[in-house]
Enzyme design. Sequence first.
Site, PDB file in Angstrom:
ATOM      1  N   LYS A   1       0.722  -1.239   0.200  1.00  0.00           N
ATOM      2  CA  LYS A   1      -0.186   0.285   0.059  1.00  0.00           C
ATOM      3  C   LYS A   1       1.221   1.351   0.027  1.00  0.00           C
ATOM      4  O   LYS A   1       1.734   0.930   0.274  1.00  0.00           O
ATOM      5  CB  LYS A   1      -0.789   0.345   1.528  1.00  0.00           C
ATOM      6  CG  LYS A   1      -2.077   0.607   0.667  1.00  0.00           C
ATOM      7  CD  LYS A   1      -3.253   0.234   0.155  1.00  0.00           C
ATOM      8  CE  LYS A   1      -4.813   0.835   0.289  1.00  0.00           C
ATOM      9  NZ  LYS A   1      -5.991  -0.266   0.313  1.00  0.00           N
TER      10      LYS A   1
ATOM     11  N   GLY B   1     -26.427   1.406   1.529  1.00  0.00           N
ATOM     12  CA  GLY B   1     -25.297   2.020   0.420  1.00  0.00           C
ATOM     13  C   GLY B   1     -25.425   1.550  -1.222  1.00  0.00           C
ATOM     14  O   GLY B   1     -25.385   0.481  -1.267  1.00  0.00           O
ATOM     15  N   VAL B   2     -25.491   2.366  -1.384  1.00  0.00           N
ATOM     16  CA  VAL B   2     -26.111   1.998  -3.083  1.00  0.00           C
ATOM     17  C   VAL B   2     -26.210   2.814  -4.021  1.00  0.00           C
ATOM     18  O   VAL B   2     -26.408   3.518  -4.339  1.00  0.00           O
ATOM     19  CB  VAL B   2     -28.278   1.747  -3.430  1.00  0.00           C
ATOM     20  CG1 VAL B   2     -28.548   0.908  -2.901  1.00  0.00           C
ATOM     21  CG2 VAL B   2     -28.723   3.558  -3.085  1.00  0.00           C
ATOM     22  N   GLY B   3     -24.641   3.333  -3.512  1.00  0.00           N
ATOM     23  CA  GLY B   3     -23.367   3.676  -4.450  1.00  0.00           C
ATOM     24  C   GLY B   3     -23.089   3.442  -5.456  1.00  0.00           C
ATOM     25  O   GLY B   3     -23.936   2.220  -6.072  1.00  0.00           O
ATOM     26  N   LYS B   4     -21.308   2.824  -6.202  1.00  0.00           N
ATOM     27  CA  LYS B   4     -21.382   1.692  -7.258  1.00  0.00           C
ATOM     28  C   LYS B   4     -21.969   0.194  -7.148  1.00  0.00           C
ATOM     29  O   LYS B   4     -22.780   0.177  -7.568  1.00  0.00           O
ATOM     30  CB  LYS B   4     -20.161   2.427  -7.710  1.00  0.00           C
ATOM     31  CG  LYS B   4     -20.124   3.735  -8.859  1.00  0.00           C
ATOM     32  CD  LYS B   4     -18.599   4.009  -8.379  1.00  0.00           C
ATOM     33  CE  LYS B   4     -18.612   5.182  -9.055  1.00  0.00           C
ATOM     34  NZ  LYS B   4     -17.093   5.648 -10.498  1.00  0.00           N
ATOM     35  N   VAL B   5     -21.109  -0.242  -6.294  1.00  0.00           N
ATOM     36  CA  VAL B   5     -21.159  -0.965  -5.443  1.00  0.00           C
ATOM     37  C   VAL B   5     -23.140  -1.555  -5.693  1.00  0.00           C
ATOM     38  O   VAL B   5     -23.195  -2.780  -5.963  1.00  0.00           O
ATOM     39  CB  VAL B   5     -19.922  -1.256  -4.488  1.00  0.00           C
ATOM     40  CG1 VAL B   5     -20.614  -2.817  -3.775  1.00  0.00           C
ATOM     41  CG2 VAL B   5     -18.972  -0.955  -5.108  1.00  0.00           C
ATOM     42  N   GLY B   6     -23.512  -0.973  -4.294  1.00  0.00           N
ATOM     43  CA  GLY B   6     -24.911  -0.962  -4.153  1.00  0.00           C
ATOM     44  C   GLY B   6     -25.852  -1.281  -5.152  1.00  0.00           C
ATOM     45  O   GLY B   6     -26.686  -2.456  -5.048  1.00  0.00           O
TER      46      GLY B   6
END
Length: 375
Positions: A94, A194-199
Amino acid sequence: MTASSSPLPSLTTAPPAPSPTDTSAHEQVVFCHDRQTGLRAIISIYSTALGPALGGTRFYPYESEDAALADVLRLSKGMAYKNAVAGLDLGGGKAVIIGDPATDKTPDLLRAYGRFVESLGGRYVTACDVGTYVADMDVVSETTRFATGRSEANGGAGDSSVLTAFGVFQGQRAAAQHLWGEPTLKGRTVGIAGVGKVGRILAGHLLEDGAHVMVTDVNEQALAALKAQHPEIEVVADTATLVTSDIDVYAPCALGGALDDTTVETLRATVVCGGANNQLVREGDGGTADRLRERGITYAPDFLVNAGGVIQVSDELHGFDFERAKKGATAIFDHTLEVLRTADERGITPAAAADHIAEERMAAKQAAGIWLPAR
């Protein structure tokens, strides 16, 4: 012993906890400074036992260099475990850039950072993380061959949320197989926080599989857009309402720390499997994972089921091919099933089982020494 001698320490005294800035467990830690651009960065390689260390670059205004160092050491170790348990022939690394990305990020600074990445000869491969985006990786790649997460126009994988969501869905299918005997969520209720891109993408997979989907999000626009696309989805007011609803699977897909004490105690789902990172608030013995197990809740480790994004960007190392990357993400089903079965066999939590599998895989290759670039 004379009267003035100091007493010997008790043999039962517990050793002091390691410092969060102790680098002794890591293969290599590199401090990067470029006066011309103001770049201050740290690259941390935890292990290259399985191959070159892959992990994203975080651009964040840390309060001190020690705070940045503690974060990059923790994150690089996590990436080593994530890549190992996902079956990737990659080590864990990282990087952090110290500064405010809104004011300090410049193309010249990113190019300077790329030169430091290049100087490691491929032992560390970077990608996006908090504060860095696909467009940034395009700039970094101008000065290094070892930047993934680039745009499709620059030979990259583009948006990694596609296979992140697909991998989470595979983890949910594996949990269903393990608990209910069939690899499907058909007839089950899944709650997504959470329904951003992934959700958003995950919801589509679940509906196609025949699940009933309940969702919540602080972003009303995201909820409205999803509801317009899928009217059958049930929207609830907030996360507290969602976790106390009659759901079979809880899928945290927003910020970390989703499994706090209140959530764990009130959760009615029998499975937790979502895309958010660092879901367990209290790690280690007696922590959140143990409490979930005590309550009969099956936890699919987040760093395993959300590995689809890493699988997607790592495929760029071979010349990106979406179908090949998707095949790799499909294997999250088998890896999750292995973790859940191992946990049951050993009488431990799935989080501990995932750690043990990752450690065993790294240890098996440790004797070969550090990974070196091909000559």
